[in-house]
Design an enzyme around this catalytic site. Structure first.
Site, PDB file in Angstrom:
ATOM      1  CG  ASN A 107     -59.628 127.231  10.857  1.00  0.00           C
ATOM      2  OD1 ASN A 107     -59.430 127.250  12.089  1.00  0.00           O
ATOM      3  ND2 ASN A 107     -58.686 127.533   9.984  1.00  0.00           N
ATOM      4  CG  HIS A 117     -56.093 131.644   8.029  1.00  0.00           C
ATOM      5  ND1 HIS A 117     -55.049 130.934   8.561  1.00  0.00           N
ATOM      6  CD2 HIS A 117     -55.554 132.443   7.060  1.00  0.00           C
ATOM      7  CE1 HIS A 117     -53.928 131.275   7.944  1.00  0.00           C
ATOM      8  NE2 HIS A 117     -54.211 132.184   7.030  1.00  0.00           N
ATOM      9  N   GLY A 171     -57.948 120.517   2.393  1.00  0.00           N
ATOM     10  CA  GLY A 171     -56.669 121.234   2.311  1.00  0.00           C
ATOM     11  C   GLY A 171     -56.412 122.047   3.570  1.00  0.00           C
ATOM     12  CG  ASP A 223     -55.606 127.831   6.745  1.00  0.00           C
ATOM     13  OD1 ASP A 223     -56.448 127.443   7.565  1.00  0.00           O
ATOM     14  OD2 ASP A 223     -54.436 128.091   7.055  1.00  0.00           O
TER      15      ASP A 223
HETATM   16  C1  GRF Z   1     -55.956 132.734  16.407  1.00  0.00           C
HETATM   17  O1  GRF Z   1     -55.181 133.786  15.893  1.00  0.00           O
HETATM   18  C2  GRF Z   1     -56.688 132.001  15.302  1.00  0.00           C
HETATM   19  O2  GRF Z   1     -57.069 132.821  14.244  1.00  0.00           O
HETATM   20  C3  GRF Z   1     -55.640 131.022  14.826  1.00  0.00           C
HETATM   21  O3  GRF Z   1     -54.987 130.609  16.013  1.00  0.00           O
HETATM   22  C4  GRF Z   1     -55.092 131.637  17.008  1.00  0.00           C
HETATM   23  C5  GRF Z   1     -55.708 131.005  18.208  1.00  0.00           C
HETATM   24  O4  GRF Z   1     -55.793 131.888  19.307  1.00  0.00           O
HETATM   25  N1  GRF Z   1     -56.246 129.961  14.057  1.00  0.00           N
HETATM   26  P1  GRF Z   1     -56.658 131.492  20.577  1.00  0.00           P
HETATM   27  O5  GRF Z   1     -56.131 130.142  21.085  1.00  0.00           O
HETATM   28  O6  GRF Z   1     -58.097 131.395  20.176  1.00  0.00           O
HETATM   29  O7  GRF Z   1     -56.397 132.582  21.588  1.00  0.00           O
END
Ligand code: GRF
Length: 191
Positions: free
Chosen positions: A108, A110, A144, A146
């Site tokens: 993921n 974040h 969990g 993040d």
């Molecule tokens: C991004 O800021 C990512 O870090 C977060 O959700 C947002 C998704 O943006 N998890 P996108 O759909 O990839 O433009």
């Protein structure tokens, strides 16, 4: 070549960046996007993926319980022989049983340092608290929110920003580079 599925729920700018890197950039020799999945049939990112010719799968929960819905998702993914699931703006919490099917194989991004901020609204938090910098984190997904082991981080300079849009813009520029670099490390066995 790792076979990856990208999970998204919205705009899809990270999916698009990864797609470009996988086609002609730093991921071209180490992964192939075999599926783009969304639990939101209206996600704009699905349009982008389909215009790019990527296979898409969308399943709507429609009131179904989370556990049974994700058992169904898992069954639909099996024929694709997926090595890694890459979450890119995926706005749902994966149940433990689903995560356990892919140990250290769900990743993921974040938009904050996960030691300082977890969950939704990370750019809003950085803006509201007047931070002069924030940190983007790519991490493995555990059970969990993040909380999984960090793979890579990169700092975003926020000095002089006056709007939330500017914070997001600077952050996303970093996300689009960092995510593919981190994925490369994982796929090449270096992370
Ligand atoms: C991004 O800021 C990512 O870090 C977060 O959700 C947002 C998704 O943006 N998890 P996108 O759909 O990839 O433009």
């Amino acid at each position: 070549m790792k076979r990856i599925a990208i999970f998204l729920s919205g705009r899809g700018s990270n999916m698009e960046a990864i797609r470009r890197h996988a086609s002609t950039g730093i991921l071209h020799d180490c992964c192939r996007i075999v599926l783009v999945f969304s639990q939101n049939p209206k996600a704009a990112g699905l349009q982008l993926a389909s215009h790019a010719g990527l296979p898409i799968l969308t399943l709507d929960r429609l009131g179904q319980g989370r556990a049974s819905f994700y058992r169904q998702v898992y069954a639909r993914l099996e024929p694709y022989f997926i090595d890694y699931i890459v979450l890119a703006g995926f706005m749902d919490i994966l149940p433990s049983a689903f995560v356990q099917n892919y140990p250290r194989r769900i990743i993921n991004i974040h938009p904050a340092d996960t030691a300082l901020h977890r969950g939704l609204g990370a750019y809003e938090w950085a803006f509201r608290t007047g931070r002069s910098e924030t940190t983007i984190t790519v991490h493995y997904v555990d059970e969990g929110v993040d909380t999984g082991p960090v793979i890579a981080q990169m700092r975003v300079d926020l000095t002089g920003v006056t709007t939330l849009a500017e914070v997001k813009n600077r952050g996303l520029n970093v996300e689009h580079q960092l995510y593919s670099r981190a994925l490369r490390e994982v796929f090449m066995g270096a992370a």
